[in-house]
Design an enzyme around this catalytic site. Structure first.
Site, PDB file in Angstrom:
ATOM      1  N   ASP A  82      -4.284 -11.126   5.306  1.00  0.00           N
ATOM      2  CA  ASP A  82      -5.486 -10.659   4.622  1.00  0.00           C
ATOM      3  C   ASP A  82      -6.486 -10.166   5.665  1.00  0.00           C
ATOM      4  O   ASP A  82      -6.858 -10.915   6.574  1.00  0.00           O
ATOM      5  CB  ASP A  82      -6.084 -11.807   3.810  1.00  0.00           C
ATOM      6  CG  ASP A  82      -7.226 -11.374   2.899  1.00  0.00           C
ATOM      7  OD1 ASP A  82      -7.818 -10.302   3.141  1.00  0.00           O
ATOM      8  OD2 ASP A  82      -7.531 -12.116   1.951  1.00  0.00           O
TER       9      ASP A  82
ATOM     10  N   THR B 223      -9.239   1.737   3.836  1.00  0.00           N
ATOM     11  CA  THR B 223      -9.247   3.197   3.959  1.00  0.00           C
ATOM     12  C   THR B 223     -10.261   3.865   3.039  1.00  0.00           C
ATOM     13  O   THR B 223     -10.277   5.092   2.950  1.00  0.00           O
ATOM     14  CB  THR B 223      -7.850   3.763   3.673  1.00  0.00           C
ATOM     15  OG1 THR B 223      -7.442   3.374   2.355  1.00  0.00           O
ATOM     16  CG2 THR B 223      -6.839   3.249   4.688  1.00  0.00           C
TER      17      THR B 223
ATOM     18  N   GLY C  54       0.813  -1.203   0.000  1.00  0.00           N
ATOM     19  CA  GLY C  54       0.000   0.000   0.000  1.00  0.00           C
ATOM     20  C   GLY C  54       0.849   1.256   0.000  1.00  0.00           C
ATOM     21  O   GLY C  54       2.084   1.202   0.019  1.00  0.00           O
TER      22      GLY C  54
ATOM     23  N   THR D  95      -5.788   6.964  12.647  1.00  0.00           N
ATOM     24  CA  THR D  95      -6.213   8.127  11.867  1.00  0.00           C
ATOM     25  C   THR D  95      -6.752   9.261  12.722  1.00  0.00           C
ATOM     26  O   THR D  95      -7.222   9.042  13.848  1.00  0.00           O
ATOM     27  CB  THR D  95      -7.328   7.695  10.881  1.00  0.00           C
ATOM     28  OG1 THR D  95      -7.876   8.832  10.211  1.00  0.00           O
ATOM     29  CG2 THR D  95      -8.472   7.005  11.617  1.00  0.00           C
TER      30      THR D  95
ATOM     31  N   TYR E 252     -15.683   4.781   9.142  1.00  0.00           N
ATOM     32  CA  TYR E 252     -14.239   4.549   9.053  1.00  0.00           C
ATOM     33  C   TYR E 252     -13.562   4.890  10.380  1.00  0.00           C
ATOM     34  O   TYR E 252     -12.799   4.089  10.929  1.00  0.00           O
ATOM     35  CB  TYR E 252     -13.642   5.377   7.921  1.00  0.00           C
ATOM     36  CG  TYR E 252     -12.132   5.350   7.886  1.00  0.00           C
ATOM     37  CD1 TYR E 252     -11.451   4.176   7.616  1.00  0.00           C
ATOM     38  CD2 TYR E 252     -11.392   6.509   8.128  1.00  0.00           C
ATOM     39  CE1 TYR E 252     -10.057   4.143   7.594  1.00  0.00           C
ATOM     40  CE2 TYR E 252     -10.010   6.491   8.093  1.00  0.00           C
ATOM     41  CZ  TYR E 252      -9.337   5.307   7.828  1.00  0.00           C
ATOM     42  OH  TYR E 252      -7.966   5.283   7.816  1.00  0.00           O
TER      43      TYR E 252
ATOM     44  N   LYS F 258     -11.626   2.331  12.994  1.00  0.00           N
ATOM     45  CA  LYS F 258     -10.218   2.502  13.371  1.00  0.00           C
ATOM     46  C   LYS F 258     -10.066   2.680  14.881  1.00  0.00           C
ATOM     47  O   LYS F 258      -9.110   2.169  15.478  1.00  0.00           O
ATOM     48  CB  LYS F 258      -9.619   3.688  12.624  1.00  0.00           C
ATOM     49  CG  LYS F 258      -9.472   3.465  11.123  1.00  0.00           C
ATOM     50  CD  LYS F 258      -8.506   2.337  10.800  1.00  0.00           C
ATOM     51  CE  LYS F 258      -7.067   2.735  11.064  1.00  0.00           C
ATOM     52  NZ  LYS F 258      -6.123   1.640  10.706  1.00  0.00           N
TER      53      LYS F 258
ATOM     54  N   TRP G 106      -4.393  12.785   6.428  1.00  0.00           N
ATOM     55  CA  TRP G 106      -4.284  13.320   5.073  1.00  0.00           C
ATOM     56  C   TRP G 106      -2.998  12.868   4.368  1.00  0.00           C
ATOM     57  O   TRP G 106      -2.191  13.680   3.914  1.00  0.00           O
ATOM     58  CB  TRP G 106      -4.367  14.843   5.118  1.00  0.00           C
ATOM     59  CG  TRP G 106      -5.746  15.376   5.408  1.00  0.00           C
ATOM     60  CD1 TRP G 106      -6.798  14.707   5.944  1.00  0.00           C
ATOM     61  CD2 TRP G 106      -6.210  16.714   5.168  1.00  0.00           C
ATOM     62  NE1 TRP G 106      -7.895  15.529   6.055  1.00  0.00           N
ATOM     63  CE2 TRP G 106      -7.570  16.765   5.587  1.00  0.00           C
ATOM     64  CE3 TRP G 106      -5.626  17.869   4.663  1.00  0.00           C
ATOM     65  CZ2 TRP G 106      -8.336  17.933   5.500  1.00  0.00           C
ATOM     66  CZ3 TRP G 106      -6.386  19.024   4.579  1.00  0.00           C
ATOM     67  CH2 TRP G 106      -7.724  19.056   4.989  1.00  0.00           C
TER      68      TRP G 106
ATOM     69  N   ALA H  44      -5.132  -1.581   6.108  1.00  0.00           N
ATOM     70  CA  ALA H  44      -6.438  -1.067   6.560  1.00  0.00           C
ATOM     71  C   ALA H  44      -7.344  -0.906   5.360  1.00  0.00           C
ATOM     72  O   ALA H  44      -6.883  -0.796   4.212  1.00  0.00           O
ATOM     73  CB  ALA H  44      -6.278   0.273   7.275  1.00  0.00           C
TER      74      ALA H  44
ATOM     75  N   LEU I  84       1.396   3.635   2.348  1.00  0.00           N
ATOM     76  CA  LEU I  84       2.291   3.751   3.503  1.00  0.00           C
ATOM     77  C   LEU I  84       3.198   2.540   3.618  1.00  0.00           C
ATOM     78  O   LEU I  84       4.375   2.669   3.988  1.00  0.00           O
ATOM     79  CB  LEU I  84       1.466   3.916   4.781  1.00  0.00           C
ATOM     80  CG  LEU I  84       2.270   3.989   6.082  1.00  0.00           C
ATOM     81  CD1 LEU I  84       3.299   5.125   6.040  1.00  0.00           C
ATOM     82  CD2 LEU I  84       1.341   4.150   7.279  1.00  0.00           C
TER      83      LEU I  84
END
Length: 317
Positions: free
Chosen positions: A40, A66, A10, A105, A131, A135, A174, A64, A12
């Protein structure tokens, strides 16, 4: 030190792998990249065997779901992927004495504060969308696996489990960075469309946050590990705060693009999810004492690669 990264392919995850490859404490074998075929979110039950096979000493949980609008449309799936899977991973790590960092987040906060201050780790959480709720539940599941609760997460000693393993929560906001399809990439594409249509580029002016470059965040997380400072709740963002509109105008200015713009409210584009209007986090100290650099500098570092990517792809619209 053996460090594994979930979500290694991903946005990040890629940055984390790159940063860890340069870290002297990781060793010649390099970091352990766990892509979806290894861990997974829809089938996390094999993680104990995965830990036994690869023997990490630290796991960074960057995987995650997202898609915030997708989470709003299916909140049960959001909880399964972002909370239950995180809890399963945390329980397996805690039972085996493995340190864990969970990436979270700003959306665990409601974004309703008006005093101009960023949210600190000790501020009350109150997510306003699925979301953020998923989280936050993931944070809580990770802390519970190590025998802790959110109320004692600021106590360094308290965030170590019975085995002596540590758990840390890293909240950020962000994110932008390779491989594109992020806010800067979308703004450049929208600017092209607006110019072609001889219309102003409409920009959201009533959402403010902390733009954060994935490479800088990855280096900061790597610093936490190297500085033996995993424990607790960390807010890691590039310095400064800006509205979506202000971020876009800075981007256009750095790219040398002259495009008429028009400020509009976020409600101009109805969405399934409601984002927090104030997405600003108060940065927490890093072990080395140096704060993360301003987001404008990070954007300037990222922009050449983004422009090259768009040129190579023919700037699709």
């Amino acid at each position: 030190m053996r460090v594994a990264v979930t979500g290694a392919r991903g946005r990040l995850g890629r940055a984390l792998i790159a940063a860890l490859e340069e870290a002297s404490f990781v060793g010649p074998a390099g970091p352990i990249a766990w892509g979806r075929e290894s861990f997974d979110l829809d089938a996390p039950g094999n993680v104990g065997g995965l830990i036994g096979r690869d023997r990490p000493e630290v796991v960074i949980h960057a995987a995650a779901w997202t898609d915030v609008d997708g989470c709003a449309r299916d909140p049960e799936l959001a909880l399964a992927r972002n909370a239950s899977a995180t809890g399963t991973l945390a329980e397996a790590c805690a039972a085996r004495g493995v340190d864990l960092i969970v990436v979270s987040t700003n959306e665990v906060f409601d974004g309703r504060r008006t005093d101009g201050r960023g949210y600190a780790p000790g501020d009350a959480t109150n997510p306003i969308n699925a979301y953020g709720a998923s989280k936050l539940a993931g944070e809580q599941a990770a802390l519970a696996a190590y025998g802790r609760t959110a109320s004692d997460s600021d106590d360094v000693a308290a965030t170590r489990g019975p085995s002596g393993a540590a758990v840390g929560i890293v909240r950020t906001a962000w994110l932008f960075g390779p491989p594109g399809n992020d806010f800067p990439a979308k703004i450049l594409a929208a600017a092209e469309r607006a110019a072609a249509a001889h219309e102003p580029l409409r920009l959201v002016a009533d959402e403010t946050g902390s733009p954060t470059y994935t490479s800088d965040l990855a280096e900061a997380i790597t610093e936490l590990i190297g500085g033996v400072a995993i424990e607790g709740v960390h807010h890691l963002v590039n310095a400064g705060a800006v509205s979506r509109a202000g971020w876009a105008r800075e981007l256009l200015g750095q790219a040398g693009l002259v495009v008429p713009t028009e400020d509009v409210p976020a409600s101009t584009w109805p969405r399934a999810s409601t984002p927090p209007a104030w997405a600003v986090l108060e940065p927490t100290p890093l072990p080395g004492g140096e704060p993360m650099r301003p987001w404008q500098q990070a954007l300037a570092d990222y922009l050449p690669a983004l422009l090259r990517q768009r040129a190579t792809a023919g700037s699709p619209r």
